[in-house]
Design a protein around this motif. Structure first.
Motif, PDB file in Angstrom:
ATOM      1  N   THR A 209     -10.573   7.643  -4.267  1.00  0.00           N
ATOM      2  CA  THR A 209     -10.745   6.190  -4.378  1.00  0.00           C
ATOM      3  C   THR A 209     -12.210   5.834  -4.604  1.00  0.00           C
ATOM      4  O   THR A 209     -12.531   4.948  -5.401  1.00  0.00           O
ATOM      5  CB  THR A 209     -10.246   5.495  -3.087  1.00  0.00           C
ATOM      6  OG1 THR A 209      -8.889   5.846  -2.874  1.00  0.00           O
ATOM      7  CG2 THR A 209     -10.361   3.986  -3.197  1.00  0.00           C
TER       8      THR A 209
ATOM      9  N   LEU B 161      -5.243   0.240  -8.265  1.00  0.00           N
ATOM     10  CA  LEU B 161      -6.632   0.541  -7.939  1.00  0.00           C
ATOM     11  C   LEU B 161      -7.068   1.863  -8.562  1.00  0.00           C
ATOM     12  O   LEU B 161      -8.104   1.942  -9.234  1.00  0.00           O
ATOM     13  CB  LEU B 161      -6.797   0.590  -6.417  1.00  0.00           C
ATOM     14  CG  LEU B 161      -8.219   0.761  -5.881  1.00  0.00           C
ATOM     15  CD1 LEU B 161      -9.060  -0.461  -6.203  1.00  0.00           C
ATOM     16  CD2 LEU B 161      -8.180   0.994  -4.379  1.00  0.00           C
TER      17      LEU B 161
ATOM     18  N   TRP C 111       0.800  -1.226   0.000  1.00  0.00           N
ATOM     19  CA  TRP C 111       0.000   0.000   0.000  1.00  0.00           C
ATOM     20  C   TRP C 111       0.830   1.273   0.000  1.00  0.00           C
ATOM     21  O   TRP C 111       0.387   2.306  -0.530  1.00  0.00           O
ATOM     22  CB  TRP C 111      -0.941   0.006   1.213  1.00  0.00           C
ATOM     23  CG  TRP C 111      -2.012  -1.020   1.104  1.00  0.00           C
ATOM     24  CD1 TRP C 111      -2.083  -2.207   1.781  1.00  0.00           C
ATOM     25  CD2 TRP C 111      -3.150  -0.986   0.258  1.00  0.00           C
ATOM     26  NE1 TRP C 111      -3.200  -2.899   1.405  1.00  0.00           N
ATOM     27  CE2 TRP C 111      -3.878  -2.165   0.460  1.00  0.00           C
ATOM     28  CE3 TRP C 111      -3.645  -0.062  -0.680  1.00  0.00           C
ATOM     29  CZ2 TRP C 111      -5.062  -2.465  -0.206  1.00  0.00           C
ATOM     30  CZ3 TRP C 111      -4.821  -0.346  -1.354  1.00  0.00           C
ATOM     31  CH2 TRP C 111      -5.513  -1.532  -1.106  1.00  0.00           C
TER      32      TRP C 111
ATOM     33  N   GLY D 100     -13.696   4.444  -7.795  1.00  0.00           N
ATOM     34  CA  GLY D 100     -14.240   3.137  -7.427  1.00  0.00           C
ATOM     35  C   GLY D 100     -15.654   2.930  -7.923  1.00  0.00           C
ATOM     36  O   GLY D 100     -16.066   1.787  -8.154  1.00  0.00           O
TER      37      GLY D 100
ATOM     38  N   ASN E 212      -7.191  -7.870   1.595  1.00  0.00           N
ATOM     39  CA  ASN E 212      -7.934  -7.072   0.623  1.00  0.00           C
ATOM     40  C   ASN E 212      -7.170  -6.964  -0.684  1.00  0.00           C
ATOM     41  O   ASN E 212      -7.759  -7.022  -1.771  1.00  0.00           O
ATOM     42  CB  ASN E 212      -8.189  -5.663   1.185  1.00  0.00           C
ATOM     43  CG  ASN E 212      -9.161  -5.678   2.339  1.00  0.00           C
ATOM     44  OD1 ASN E 212      -9.868  -6.651   2.561  1.00  0.00           O
ATOM     45  ND2 ASN E 212      -9.188  -4.598   3.106  1.00  0.00           N
TER      46      ASN E 212
ATOM     47  N   CYS F 128     -15.297   1.328 -11.153  1.00  0.00           N
ATOM     48  CA  CYS F 128     -14.957  -0.091 -10.955  1.00  0.00           C
ATOM     49  C   CYS F 128     -16.173  -0.883 -10.520  1.00  0.00           C
ATOM     50  O   CYS F 128     -16.368  -2.029 -10.949  1.00  0.00           O
ATOM     51  CB  CYS F 128     -13.853  -0.230  -9.904  1.00  0.00           C
ATOM     52  SG  CYS F 128     -12.213   0.234 -10.452  1.00  0.00           S
TER      53      CYS F 128
ATOM     54  N   GLN G 296     -19.945  -3.476   3.103  1.00  0.00           N
ATOM     55  CA  GLN G 296     -19.145  -2.267   2.937  1.00  0.00           C
ATOM     56  C   GLN G 296     -19.164  -1.378   4.175  1.00  0.00           C
ATOM     57  O   GLN G 296     -18.132  -0.874   4.612  1.00  0.00           O
ATOM     58  CB  GLN G 296     -19.670  -1.468   1.727  1.00  0.00           C
ATOM     59  CG  GLN G 296     -19.443  -2.181   0.387  1.00  0.00           C
ATOM     60  CD  GLN G 296     -20.246  -1.537  -0.732  1.00  0.00           C
ATOM     61  OE1 GLN G 296     -21.436  -1.294  -0.602  1.00  0.00           O
ATOM     62  NE2 GLN G 296     -19.582  -1.269  -1.847  1.00  0.00           N
TER      63      GLN G 296
ATOM     64  N   LEU H   6     -10.495   1.589   0.332  1.00  0.00           N
ATOM     65  CA  LEU H   6     -10.843   0.262  -0.179  1.00  0.00           C
ATOM     66  C   LEU H   6     -11.417  -0.594   0.935  1.00  0.00           C
ATOM     67  O   LEU H   6     -12.401  -1.322   0.724  1.00  0.00           O
ATOM     68  CB  LEU H   6      -9.612  -0.427  -0.767  1.00  0.00           C
ATOM     69  CG  LEU H   6      -9.835  -1.868  -1.254  1.00  0.00           C
ATOM     70  CD1 LEU H   6     -10.854  -1.917  -2.384  1.00  0.00           C
ATOM     71  CD2 LEU H   6      -8.532  -2.509  -1.698  1.00  0.00           C
TER      72      LEU H   6
ATOM     73  N   ALA I 278      -8.203  -7.882  -4.454  1.00  0.00           N
ATOM     74  CA  ALA I 278      -8.278  -6.803  -5.438  1.00  0.00           C
ATOM     75  C   ALA I 278      -7.433  -7.082  -6.672  1.00  0.00           C
ATOM     76  O   ALA I 278      -7.865  -6.799  -7.802  1.00  0.00           O
ATOM     77  CB  ALA I 278      -7.851  -5.485  -4.794  1.00  0.00           C
TER      78      ALA I 278
ATOM     79  N   GLN J 141     -12.461  -4.458  -5.133  1.00  0.00           N
ATOM     80  CA  GLN J 141     -11.995  -5.614  -4.366  1.00  0.00           C
ATOM     81  C   GLN J 141     -12.665  -6.899  -4.828  1.00  0.00           C
ATOM     82  O   GLN J 141     -12.096  -7.981  -4.709  1.00  0.00           O
ATOM     83  CB  GLN J 141     -12.251  -5.383  -2.881  1.00  0.00           C
ATOM     84  CG  GLN J 141     -11.709  -6.474  -1.979  1.00  0.00           C
ATOM     85  CD  GLN J 141     -11.902  -6.144  -0.505  1.00  0.00           C
ATOM     86  OE1 GLN J 141     -12.022  -4.979  -0.123  1.00  0.00           O
ATOM     87  NE2 GLN J 141     -11.950  -7.160   0.328  1.00  0.00           N
TER      88      GLN J 141
ATOM     89  N   GLU K  47     -14.826  -1.135  -0.590  1.00  0.00           N
ATOM     90  CA  GLU K  47     -14.550  -2.408  -1.258  1.00  0.00           C
ATOM     91  C   GLU K  47     -14.666  -2.345  -2.776  1.00  0.00           C
ATOM     92  O   GLU K  47     -14.706  -3.379  -3.449  1.00  0.00           O
ATOM     93  CB  GLU K  47     -15.462  -3.516  -0.717  1.00  0.00           C
ATOM     94  CG  GLU K  47     -15.323  -3.735   0.779  1.00  0.00           C
ATOM     95  CD  GLU K  47     -16.288  -4.759   1.342  1.00  0.00           C
ATOM     96  OE1 GLU K  47     -16.953  -5.452   0.564  1.00  0.00           O
ATOM     97  OE2 GLU K  47     -16.386  -4.854   2.575  1.00  0.00           O
TER      98      GLU K  47
END
Length: 486
Positions: A114, A35, A16, A118, A453, A121, A87, A298, A457, A305, A302
């Motif tokens: 994120t 990510l 990370w 996200g 995680n 995603c 979540q 994340l 991911a 992920q 999530e």
């Protein structure tokens, strides 16, 4: 044992933050780059869909209170609630405080980034989960990354067979590790620690094992009924708990309204190292903010992920695109709304005591409190009985997370061993929940959760990138819902 914990810290730091033994090896952690990069790619490919389709997606969430298709086990609303149950958990309370403590207020900005990326995603992974979901001979639906890897990339070959079988198996093992660490033990331990502290304040000595038994019985009474039971409970509890938490946070913010502009100023200045620049540590400050903002982001929402698509795949939806857009709203609710509320409360509520120099400090600055205790302290300082409210909120957040992750673990196991493994998983899960309540040191468990995680991911992000063309087809409404695959 200490050597193991040190190893966990090193691996977590490298993944990370790009650090090893405290030294900066890479400018930014590999997972953070992957990510954010994947989210940015889908934001571009989908032409800003999380923004342009935000209002229509809200309408789909409302319509999803009723079944929108004949195939599926639960309504789109219940699927969203089940995903949110996984979540919205300790990440929204303790996780936000941890991000601010170790990454500074700027970490919240990177949590927002994120979440925004996200959402793109989330559309990709959840729409793929609906398209490639599978039904067994008994009519039970299963879906998620392992299934869109199987049918979208691996030509229908399950297990470790085929060119991409390893990717599905890697995701399965990552799911099981994450379920044990973040979805089970951390959540039940948070409930136990909160209950023990409340008991101490009321001069009541509550044994941890008793909390474990009560919690295990409550969990088992829900998960024994499978996804329909989990979806039904989540559909009722999750909207209530999220709404109640946001309302109380708003009350605290209104009471401390003059401090709100300064709080946003801290978030943006620390996000880009403006505060640290005067001391020559701007680069380090930004890297820390990115590391903890992305990691805790994340952990909370999530997105990317691969866990939430497992829940969304069971929806009685009109098609993959609709459920993908509903999944986007889940990320928004979790991070942009709930995590932001927690962050602002932490940044605007003054501490109980002035610093050694006589200067009034805010709760987030306290060096006397553990990171996870700061959220409780902020509410306790802001309103009467605020600590008890946080205890109740934490219980509901963590309890529903335990429910959601029990289904994710069950889906992972059944992918490898078939439906006969579903019932044993539910019994094992109760044991996991109990063990979590009696653990005394969870610091390294949080770090282990970051690794878990990441292990989910990585294969999921790789899979949705390889299936970008299919995601674009779904987004352009050129993909009919179809029947679940056999």
């Amino acid at each position: 044992m200490q050597g193991f914990f040190d190893g966990v810290d090193n691996v977590s730091g490298f993944i990370w933050g790009g650090t090893w033994n405290g030294a900066q090896i890479l400018p930014v952690g590999m997972l953070a780059v992957m990510l954010l990069g994947t989210g940015a790619w889908f934001m571009i490919v989908l032409k800003g869909r999380p923004i342009t389709r935000f209002l229509p997606a809200l309408g789909e969430v409302w319509a999803g209170r009723k079944a929108q298709g004949v195939d599926g086990a639960i309504t789109p609303w219940q699927a969203l609630s089940t995903a949110l149950s996984g979540q919205v958990g300790t990440g929204n309370l303790a996780g936000v405080a941890t991000a601010i403590t170790f990454g500074g207020p700027g970490a919240i900005f990177w949590m927002w980034v994120t979440a925004l990326l996200g959402m793109a995603c989330a559309f990709a992974e959840s729409s793929l989960a609906v398209k490639y979901r599978e039904s067994d001979p008994g009519g039970r639906l299963r879906g998620g990354p392992m299934y869109y890897i199987k049918h979208g990339l691996n030509k229908g070959k399950g297990g470790a067979k085929g060119a991409f079988g390893w990717l599905a198996v890697l995701f399965v093992f990552g799911t099981l590790l994450s379920a044990l660490a973040t979805g089970g033990m951390i959540q039940s331990n948070s409930i136990a620690q909160s209950a023990l502290e409340t008991g101490r304040q009321m001069s009541i000595d509550i044994p941890a094992w008793l909390i474990g038994i009560i919690l295990s019985v409550l969990v088992f009474s829900v998960i024994i009924g499978g996804i329909k039971s989990i979806g039904s409970i989540a559909g009722k509890v999750v909207p209530f708990m999220a709404g109640a938490y946001v309302l109380l946070a708003l009350v605290v913010l209104i009471m401390n309204a003059p401090q709100i502009p300064a709080a946003f100023g801290l978030i943006f200045s620390h996000a880009f190292g403006l505060e640290q620049a005067a001391g020559g540590a701007a680069g380090y400050g930004v890297l820390q903010a990115i590391r903890y903002g992305v990691a805790r982001g994340l952990f909370s929402n999530e997105a990317g992920q691969g866990s939430a698509p497992i829940a969304h795949s069971t929806a009685m939806t009109s098609g993959p695109a609709m459920q993908g857009e509903i999944a986007m709203i889940g990320v928004f609710i979790d991070t942009i709304i709930i995590c932001t509320m927690t962050a602002l409360v932490l940044l605007v509520v003054p501490g109980a005591y002035p610093s050694a120099e006589g200067v009034v400090e805010f709760v987030w600055m306290s060096t006397e409190l553990d990171a996870s205790a700061k959220t409780t302290a902020a509410y306790a300082q802001a309103i009467p009985f605020g600590n008890y409210f946080v205890t109740v909120a934490l219980f509901l957040f963590a309890f529903t997370t335990i429910l959601g992750w029990s289904y994710y673990a069950e889906t992972a196991i059944t992918y490898l061993f078939g439906e006969k493994a579903a019932m044993p998983v539910r019994f094992v899960w109760v044991v996991v929940v109990f063990l979590g309540t009696i653990i005394t040191d969870v610091d390294s468990l949080w770090r282990l959760g970051d690794i878990a995680n990441a292990s989910m991911a990585f294969p999921n992000l790789l899979a949705i990138l390889l299936l970008s063309g299919t995601v674009l087809t779904i987004a352009n409404n050129k993909d009919a819902p179809g029947k679940p695959l056999k």
